[in-house]
Design an enzyme around this catalytic site. Structure first.
Site, short mmCIF file in Angstrom:
data_model
loop_
_atom_site.label_atom_id
_atom_site.label_comp_id
_atom_site.label_asym_id
_atom_site.label_seq_id
_atom_site.Cartn_x
_atom_site.Cartn_y
_atom_site.Cartn_z
N GLU A 421 34.70 78.30 83.94
CA GLU A 421 34.18 77.13 84.64
C GLU A 421 34.72 77.04 86.07
O GLU A 421 33.99 76.71 87.00
CB GLU A 421 34.54 75.85 83.87
CG GLU A 421 33.80 75.68 82.57
CD GLU A 421 32.30 75.63 82.75
OE1 GLU A 421 31.82 74.87 83.62
OE2 GLU A 421 31.59 76.37 82.06
N TRP A 424 32.87 79.36 88.39
CA TRP A 424 31.57 78.92 88.90
C TRP A 424 31.68 78.45 90.35
O TRP A 424 30.74 78.61 91.13
CB TRP A 424 31.02 77.78 88.03
CG TRP A 424 30.26 78.22 86.82
CD1 TRP A 424 30.72 78.30 85.54
CD2 TRP A 424 28.87 78.62 86.76
NE1 TRP A 424 29.72 78.71 84.70
CE2 TRP A 424 28.57 78.91 85.42
CE3 TRP A 424 27.87 78.74 87.72
CZ2 TRP A 424 27.31 79.33 85.02
CZ3 TRP A 424 26.61 79.16 87.32
CH2 TRP A 424 26.34 79.46 85.98
N TRP A 453 5.77 67.21 95.01
CA TRP A 453 6.77 66.29 94.49
C TRP A 453 6.30 64.84 94.61
O TRP A 453 5.49 64.51 95.48
CB TRP A 453 8.09 66.43 95.26
CG TRP A 453 8.77 67.75 95.13
CD1 TRP A 453 8.86 68.72 96.08
CD2 TRP A 453 9.46 68.25 93.98
NE1 TRP A 453 9.56 69.79 95.59
CE2 TRP A 453 9.96 69.53 94.31
CE3 TRP A 453 9.73 67.74 92.71
CZ2 TRP A 453 10.70 70.31 93.42
CZ3 TRP A 453 10.46 68.51 91.83
CH2 TRP A 453 10.93 69.78 92.18
N ASN A 488 29.97 66.94 83.47
CA ASN A 488 29.05 68.01 83.84
C ASN A 488 27.80 68.04 82.96
O ASN A 488 26.70 68.33 83.44
CB ASN A 488 29.76 69.37 83.76
CG ASN A 488 28.89 70.50 84.26
OD1 ASN A 488 28.48 70.52 85.41
ND2 ASN A 488 28.57 71.44 83.38
N TRP A 506 14.09 67.04 93.96
CA TRP A 506 15.49 67.11 93.52
C TRP A 506 16.47 67.00 94.69
O TRP A 506 17.62 66.58 94.50
CB TRP A 506 15.74 68.42 92.77
CG TRP A 506 15.48 69.63 93.64
CD1 TRP A 506 14.30 70.28 93.82
CD2 TRP A 506 16.43 70.30 94.46
NE1 TRP A 506 14.44 71.32 94.71
CE2 TRP A 506 15.75 71.36 95.12
CE3 TRP A 506 17.79 70.13 94.71
CZ2 TRP A 506 16.37 72.22 96.00
CZ3 TRP A 506 18.42 70.99 95.60
CH2 TRP A 506 17.71 72.03 96.23
N TRP A 529 22.28 71.27 90.98
CA TRP A 529 20.93 70.76 91.12
C TRP A 529 19.90 71.88 91.03
O TRP A 529 18.79 71.68 90.52
CB TRP A 529 20.78 69.96 92.41
CG TRP A 529 21.21 68.55 92.22
CD1 TRP A 529 22.45 68.01 92.46
CD2 TRP A 529 20.41 67.48 91.70
NE1 TRP A 529 22.47 66.69 92.13
CE2 TRP A 529 21.23 66.33 91.66
CE3 TRP A 529 19.10 67.39 91.27
CZ2 TRP A 529 20.77 65.10 91.20
CZ3 TRP A 529 18.63 66.16 90.81
CH2 TRP A 529 19.45 65.04 90.78
#
Length: 619
Positions: A421, A424, A453, A488, A506, A529
């Site tokens: 993790e 990342w 969108w 998360n 987004w 995202w």
């Protein structure tokens, strides 16, 4: 053992390691690496690198300066901040970065170092050495600071710390008020710790960010400093600024060196067998572990500086009386909020190291089994300290590996899972360096910016306020509003809901997160995202859409998380907590003012699939 004292020596005396001899440090960590292997760079001009491919007929020479067809929508909806940046770029400009037509910012910095090498070699230390603190607010394991200290010690010169607060940067980069507050609180502690070493920390506010490079030159000249050090930041604005400072410093007789310190493994060091940057995490992580096993010096923790080698108390007396800057008006908290966030996230590296030690001792071994449980706090909650630079990822991985019997990705324990993790964070910064357009309001898969969108402000506001009628989504959004932090798992749930169920761009959600999270880190936030909206490096196709009900039942089975953050539903019993209107508890929900679901998930899923499919096929 708990890390209460910053004077603890690291497990390895890094001064005895070759990497921490100054000449070797420069070779290994200062010079920004080319992110494309030299033998591949010319060939890449005619073919897109790993990622979105270019379909442009090169003979047509498309206008790369024209905006994207949806540029006005993204400006009107607050996605592109026109006060600081141009309109949203066309997709062809993204491809131009991919195929080498446009120079990446890291390459611009590399070129600045190469072009000034002769001037910089001739510069000799003078009256002082300066370390410019940015997002590295710590003494423990700070390579740029250690390099500055070594030069100061070698020449018996005073070492000066420098910090410049830029209100324009805070606004342009969407820094949240809680994060600014944590930074300022941390600066006070950093100043205290440096003072104990007779090292001054000079701080000021620079209203115009474009003036920062020249202001740094002016300060160095005022102090007689010809050596300036800093830790490198990888966002586009920062890399371009650093390239400018390298050249400006060289022109003014100052040697500026920036260390690769943010990542455990330097961006550009890991490439596939085809010589390309990885765009998928799993093979990248295997390469990351293999690289660290083969190059253990990358996990060596840097010594803290000792007492100031020069007489700074005499020569730079006034610098010790510097006041910590105040937060800009648009980044200030109420007194109640200040107290709340100070209690939730005490400032400084002392607290960061204490939390790391406590997590590794008490929770990390069970991390893999419990990390997705929403009720209770089974994660480390160290992200605010990583983001503010009070804890280095290298220290975290070093300590976790030690707990894991010296292994990074072996032994099926929570330590291994947690190391992955932390990695990342490295991965997303590597992606940012290689595909810089993601820092320019674009996504890794530019074709998905063509999606039609929705820009429904009522829907977006309901999502922000936690009033969507989906309990798991609302609980998460309210948690962020109160604690400036979110689990998360729920970050994935709410990002999928905004981009897939509501089909809202987004990037507006990405901005909202940055403006509210205390751990807002651009690369990690964008990567998250990209995952939730299926527009990023994640290889899973766009048809993965989180079902809020299933996520709620799986990760908050008893509804404890929901009941805590959504008080309107505390009287709802049993499994109805996950879907009160669909499971017979609508009267309780309605009585307490909880809204009905704003959309039907099944219908929204079908709509999202159709829109994503059209964009993927180029319609």
């Amino acid at each position: 053992m708990i890390f209460w004292c910053l004077r603890l020596r690291p497990p390895v005396n890094t001064q005895q390691v070759l990497i921490y001899r100054i000449s070797s440090l420069r070779r290994a960590f200062i010079k920004p690496v080319c992110i494309m292997p030299p033998q591949k760079r010319k060939a890449s001009k005619s073919s897109a690198t790993n990622g979105a491919s270019s379909h442009t007929n090169k003979r047509e020479k498309p206008d790369l300066t024209r905006p994207h067809p949806h540029a006005q929508d993204t400006e009107n909806f607050g996605i592109v901040l026109r006060e600081f940046y141009p309109p949203e770029m066309c997709n062809e400009r993204c491809h131009a970065y991919n195929n080498g037509t446009l120079e990446r910012p890291i390459e611009s910095l590399q070129k600045a170092y190469e072009d000034t090498i002769d001037e910089r070699r001739e510069i000799r230390p003078n009256a002082a050495v300066v370390h410019w603190f940015k997002s590295d607010l710590r003494l423990h394991d700070n390579r740029g600071l250690q390099m500055a200290y070594q030069v100061a010690r070698e020449h018996k010169l005073p070492l000066i710390g420098l910090y410049i607060l830029s209100p324009e940067d805070l606004t342009a980069h969407l820094a949240s008020a809680p994060r600014v507050d944590l930074t300022l609180r941390t600066l006070k502690l950093l100043q205290r710790d440096l003072n104990e070493l007779d090292i001054p920390l000079y701080m000021e506010t620079q209203e115009k960010r474009k003036n920062i490079p020249q202001r740094i030159i002016d300060l160095c000249q005022e102090w007689g400093a010809t050596h300036l050090f800093a830790d490198l930041e990888y966002e586009v604005d920062e890399l371009r600024r650093e390239a400018k400072i390298v050249r400006l410093c060289a022109k003014n007789g100052i040697r500026f060196e920036a260390a690769h310190d943010t990542c455990v493994v330097t961006p550009g060091k890991l490439v596939s067998q085809q010589g390309k940057q990885y765009a998928v995490y799993s093979p990248w992580f295997r390469a990351w572990c293999a690289f660290l096993n083969e190059n253990p010096e990358y996990l060596e923790v840097a010594d803290e500086p000792g007492s100031n080698p020069g007489d700074a108390r005499k020569l730079f007396k006034t610098l010790f009386d510097c006041e910590v800057p105040v937060a800009p008006a648009n980044k200030r908290l109420s007194e109640e909020e200040k107290t709340r966030f100070k209690d939730l996230y005490p400032e400084g590296e002392h607290e960061a190291l204490r939390r790391l030690e406590a997590f590794l001792e008490e929770k990390a071994n069970d991390y893999d089994d419990l990390r997705n449980t929403l009720a209770g706090r089974n994660t480390s909650v160290l992200s605010p300290y990583f983001a503010s630079g009070t804890l280095s990822a290298r220290t975290a991985v070093f300590q976790a590996r030690k707990k894991n019997k010296g292994q990074l990705n072996r032994n099926p324990t929570g330590y291994t899972s947690w190391i992955s993790e932390v990695a990342w964070r490295d991965f997303y910064k590597h992606v940012l360096v290689h595909w810089p357009f993601i820092c320019m309001n674009k996504c890794f898969k530019p074709e998905f910016t063509n999606i039609e969108w929705s820009y429904n402000k009522d829907h977006f506001n309901a999502w922000c306020e936690g009033k969507t009628g989906y309990p798991i989504v609302d609980a998460a959004m309210r948690q962020m509003k109160h604690a400036a932090w979110m689990h998360n798992r729920t970050r994935m749930v709410v990002s999928s809901f905004l981009s897939k169920d509501l089909l809202i761009d987004w990037r507006r959600g990405e901005r909202y997160f940055m403006e509210h999270l205390i751990d807002g880190d651009f690369a990690s936030n964008h990567g998250g995202w990209g995952f939730g909206s299926s527009t990023g490096v994640d290889p899973q196709p766009y048809f993965r859409i989180f079902n809020p009900l299933r996520q709620s039942e799986r990760f908050d089975p008893e509804g404890e998380y929901i009941r805590y953050w959504v008080p309107e539903l505390r009287a709802v019993e049993g499994a109805a907590i996950h879907d009160p209107y669909g499971r017979g508890a609508g009267d309780v929900a309605e009585k307490n003012g909880y809204p009905r679901p704003m959309v039907d998930h099944s219908e929204s899923r079908d709509r999202a699939l159709e829109n994503y499919k059209k964009a993927a096929q180029g319609h």
